[in-house]
Design a protein around this motif. Structure first.
Motif, PDB file in Angstrom:
ATOM      1  N   VAL A   9       0.859  -0.841   0.121  1.00  0.00           N
ATOM      2  CA  VAL A   9      -0.068   0.059  -0.104  1.00  0.00           C
ATOM      3  C   VAL A   9       1.222   1.068   0.063  1.00  0.00           C
ATOM      4  CG1 VAL A   9      -1.792   1.451   1.607  1.00  0.00           C
ATOM      5  CG2 VAL A   9      -1.344  -1.057   1.409  1.00  0.00           C
ATOM      6  N   PRO A  10       1.036   1.891  -0.667  1.00  0.00           N
ATOM      7  CA  PRO A  10       1.491   2.870  -1.463  1.00  0.00           C
ATOM      8  C   PRO A  10       0.637   4.844  -0.568  1.00  0.00           C
ATOM      9  CG  PRO A  10       1.089   2.861  -3.777  1.00  0.00           C
ATOM     10  CD  PRO A  10       0.960   1.928  -2.039  1.00  0.00           C
ATOM     11  N   VAL A  11       1.125   5.165  -0.293  1.00  0.00           N
ATOM     12  CA  VAL A  11       0.539   6.245   0.621  1.00  0.00           C
ATOM     13  C   VAL A  11       1.253   7.835   0.703  1.00  0.00           C
ATOM     14  CG1 VAL A  11      -0.580   6.623   2.581  1.00  0.00           C
ATOM     15  CG2 VAL A  11      -0.518   4.944   2.126  1.00  0.00           C
ATOM     16  N   TYR A  12       0.451   8.461  -0.478  1.00  0.00           N
ATOM     17  CA  TYR A  12       0.752  10.283   0.451  1.00  0.00           C
ATOM     18  C   TYR A  12      -0.320  10.862   0.493  1.00  0.00           C
ATOM     19  CZ  TYR A  12       2.690  14.483  -1.616  1.00  0.00           C
ATOM     20  OH  TYR A  12       3.708  15.224  -1.971  1.00  0.00           O
ATOM     21  N   ASN A  13       0.013  12.001   1.563  1.00  0.00           N
ATOM     22  CA  ASN A  13      -1.260  12.642   1.467  1.00  0.00           C
ATOM     23  C   ASN A  13      -2.586  12.025   1.878  1.00  0.00           C
ATOM     24  OD1 ASN A  13       1.550  14.473   2.001  1.00  0.00           O
ATOM     25  ND2 ASN A  13       0.259  15.691   1.033  1.00  0.00           N
ATOM     26  N   ARG A  14      -2.935  10.667   1.860  1.00  0.00           N
ATOM     27  CA  ARG A  14      -4.054  10.733   1.591  1.00  0.00           C
ATOM     28  C   ARG A  14      -4.862  10.027   3.669  1.00  0.00           C
ATOM     29  NH1 ARG A  14      -5.544  10.729  -3.004  1.00  0.00           N
ATOM     30  NH2 ARG A  14      -5.077   9.036  -4.091  1.00  0.00           N
ATOM     31  N   ALA A  15      -4.798  11.122   4.618  1.00  0.00           N
ATOM     32  CA  ALA A  15      -4.570  11.305   6.295  1.00  0.00           C
ATOM     33  C   ALA A  15      -6.655  10.755   6.104  1.00  0.00           C
ATOM     34  CB  ALA A  15      -3.907  12.291   6.905  1.00  0.00           C
ATOM     35  N   GLY A  41       6.267   9.818   2.359  1.00  0.00           N
ATOM     36  CA  GLY A  41       7.283  11.075   2.462  1.00  0.00           C
ATOM     37  C   GLY A  41       5.760  12.467   1.963  1.00  0.00           C
ATOM     38  N   SER A  42       4.441  11.513   2.635  1.00  0.00           N
ATOM     39  CA  SER A  42       3.015  13.301   3.244  1.00  0.00           C
ATOM     40  C   SER A  42       3.729  13.679   3.965  1.00  0.00           C
ATOM     41  CB  SER A  42       2.603  11.711   3.747  1.00  0.00           C
ATOM     42  OG  SER A  42       2.336  10.550   3.386  1.00  0.00           O
ATOM     43  N   THR A  43       2.925  14.686   4.161  1.00  0.00           N
ATOM     44  CA  THR A  43       3.565  16.105   4.603  1.00  0.00           C
ATOM     45  C   THR A  43       1.754  15.879   5.228  1.00  0.00           C
ATOM     46  OG1 THR A  43       2.714  16.967   2.556  1.00  0.00           O
ATOM     47  CG2 THR A  43       4.766  16.867   2.714  1.00  0.00           C
ATOM     48  N   ASP A  44       0.721  15.770   5.522  1.00  0.00           N
ATOM     49  CA  ASP A  44      -0.527  15.659   5.763  1.00  0.00           C
ATOM     50  C   ASP A  44      -1.068  15.362   6.837  1.00  0.00           C
ATOM     51  OD1 ASP A  44      -0.637  13.148   4.799  1.00  0.00           O
ATOM     52  OD2 ASP A  44      -2.933  13.796   4.335  1.00  0.00           O
ATOM     53  N   GLY A  45      -0.131  13.809   8.264  1.00  0.00           N
ATOM     54  CA  GLY A  45      -0.478  13.576   8.967  1.00  0.00           C
ATOM     55  C   GLY A  45      -0.538  12.038   8.972  1.00  0.00           C
ATOM     56  N   SER A  46      -0.190  11.845   7.421  1.00  0.00           N
ATOM     57  CA  SER A  46      -0.137  10.385   6.980  1.00  0.00           C
ATOM     58  C   SER A  46       0.720   9.335   8.203  1.00  0.00           C
ATOM     59  CB  SER A  46      -0.623   9.699   5.590  1.00  0.00           C
ATOM     60  OG  SER A  46      -1.409  10.384   4.858  1.00  0.00           O
ATOM     61  N   LEU A  47       1.252   9.292   8.000  1.00  0.00           N
ATOM     62  CA  LEU A  47       2.347   9.012   8.902  1.00  0.00           C
ATOM     63  C   LEU A  47       2.117   8.732  10.315  1.00  0.00           C
ATOM     64  CD1 LEU A  47       5.192   7.092   8.805  1.00  0.00           C
ATOM     65  CD2 LEU A  47       6.560   9.751   9.412  1.00  0.00           C
ATOM     66  N   SER A  48       1.974   9.354  10.707  1.00  0.00           N
ATOM     67  CA  SER A  48       0.958   9.420  11.845  1.00  0.00           C
ATOM     68  C   SER A  48       0.327   8.288  12.338  1.00  0.00           C
ATOM     69  CB  SER A  48       0.684  10.700  12.580  1.00  0.00           C
ATOM     70  OG  SER A  48       0.274  10.301  14.123  1.00  0.00           O
ATOM     71  N   ILE A  49      -0.966   8.266  11.613  1.00  0.00           N
ATOM     72  CA  ILE A  49      -2.113   7.185  11.062  1.00  0.00           C
ATOM     73  C   ILE A  49      -1.609   5.645  11.413  1.00  0.00           C
ATOM     74  CG2 ILE A  49      -3.649   6.322   9.791  1.00  0.00           C
ATOM     75  CD1 ILE A  49      -4.389   9.685   9.237  1.00  0.00           C
TER      76      ILE A  49
END
Length: 303
Positions: A9-15, A41-49
Motif C-alpha cells: 500500500v503506497p501512501v502519499y497525503n491520504r490522512a 513522504g506524506s506531509t499531512d499527518g498520514s505517517l502518524s496514522i
C-alpha cells in the motif's frame, strides 16, 4: 508461510482516507496476510496514522517511511521486502470487499501468475457510481487481447512472487500505465484467472492519473511501442497488435472530437481504418467529423 499474501500500500497525503483502506485489508476473510505500507513522504499527518496501525498490529503491519519518490518506486520498495508467496496491491484511497482475497486465492494453480476481478467505481464520498464486471472471457492466455487495452484495475490484482521474480517489477520508464505494462509482462508467460464480480471499490476523484487523457494516450503509445508486433508469426499477437494501433488512433480521435478539433479528429479516424476497417463506431465518428462544428451543433440540438 506458503499461502501468505503480502499487500503493498503506497501512501502519499491520504490522512482522510487511508484508515478505510487499511481496515478493508484487516477485515479480509482470508487470514494469511501481511500489510506493507510505504509512506511516500506524506506531509499531512498520514505517517502518524500509519504508525498507530503498526503499533496496534505489529505482527501484521509494517510501515516504511521514505522521501517522496512516487508511487512506482514506493510499490517496488514494498515488493523488495515482501515475504509472501503472493503479492497484492491496494492504493490508499481504494477499498477491498471483505471476501476479496478468499475468492481469488482459490483460483491460483500451476501456471497461473495473476488473478484479478471486476470493479465498483465510487466517488470521493464513497457512493457507487457504477459497477464494472470483469469479462469472463479474459481468462487463460489473455496476453494478445491485453495488448489492446488494460482490463485490470490495479487494486484487483494478485500476482505470484515467482512471476515478479521472473519478469521484474513496475517499470520506472512509465509515467502512467506502469500497471498495464507489468500485467502484460506477466501474462506473456503465465495464465490469468478472473473473478467477474467487483471485489474492490475504486475511488474516482480529481487526482486520479487515469483522468489525464493526454498522459494516458502517451502511455498507451509507449505500451504499443514496447509490446506490440504486427509482424509476429503468432496470428493472435499480430491481429491484436493491429487492433491496439486502431484503438490508439480511435482514442486520439475521440480526444480531438471532444475538443471540436474536427480536422485532427478526422485524421485519426482515417488512421483507425488503416488498421481495422470496422473498429468501434469509427465510421460514424468519421462522418460526424466531416460535418464540422456547425453540423455537430445542429445534431446536438436535435437530440
Amino acid at each position: 508461510m506458503n499461502n501468505l499474501v503480502s499487500v503493498i500500500v503506497p501512501v502519499y497525503n491520504r490522512a482522510h482516507l487511508v484508515s478505510e483502506a487499511i481496515q478493508s485489508i484487516l477485515s479480509q476473510t482470508y487470514e494469511s496476510v501481511e500489510i506493507i505500507i510505504i509512506n511516500d513522504g506524506s506531509t499531512d499527518g498520514s505517517l502518524s496514522i500509519l504508525r498507530d496501525y503498526e503499533r496496534k498490529f505489529p505482527e501484521q503491519i509494517r510501515v516504511i517511511d521514505q522521501p517522496n519518490q512516487g508511487q512506482i518506486i514506493a510499490r517496488n520498495n514494498g515488493v523488495k521486502i515482501a515475504q509472501g508467496k503472493y503479492i497484492a496491491f491496494l492504493d490508499s484511497d481504494d477499498i477491498w470487499l471483505e471476501r476479496k482475497l478468499e475468492r481469488q486465492m482459490s483460483l491460483f494453480g500451476p501456471g497461473v501468475g495473476l488473478v484479478y476481478s471486476g470493479t465498483e467505481i465510487i466517488n470521493e464520498e464513497g457512493k457507487t457510481i457504477r459497477v464494472e464486471p470483469a469479462d469472463e472471457n479474459m481468462s487463460g492466455n489473455i496476453y494478445p487481447q491485453l495488448l489492446v487495452k488494460n482490463r485490470m484495475t490495479g487494486g484487483t490484482v494478485v500476482v505470484t512472487a515467482e512471476a515478479l521474480k521472473r519478469v521484474g517489477v513496475f517499470s520506472t520508464d512509465f509515467r502512467a500505465a506502469e500497471n498495464w505494462d507489468l500485467w502484460l509482462r506477466i501474462c506473456k508467460v503465465y495464465q490469468a484467472r478472473v473473478v467477474t464480480d467487483p471485489l474492490i471499490k475504486y475511488r474516482v476523484h480529481s487526482n486520479n492519473m487515469s483522468g489525464d487523457t493526454q498522459l494516458m494516450l502517451e502511455a498507451k503509445l509507449k505500451i504499443i511501442e514496447k509490446h506490440c508486433n504486427m509482424e509476429s508469426k503468432d496470428p493472435d499477437i499480430a491481429r491484436y497488435s493491429r487492433l491496439a494501433h486502431a484503438d490508439y488512433h480511435y482514442r486520439e480521435g475521440l480526444n480531438y472530437f471532444a475538443k471540436a478539433q474536427y480536422r485532427f479528429a478526422r485524421r485519426e479516424f482515417f488512421s483507425v481504418l488503416g488498421f481495422s476497417i470496422l473498429y468501434e463506431d469509427t465510421w460514424l465518428r468519421l462522418a460526424r467529423s466531416l460535418l464540422g462544428e456547425r453540423g455537430n451543433r445542429l445534431l446536438r440540438g436535435l437530440k
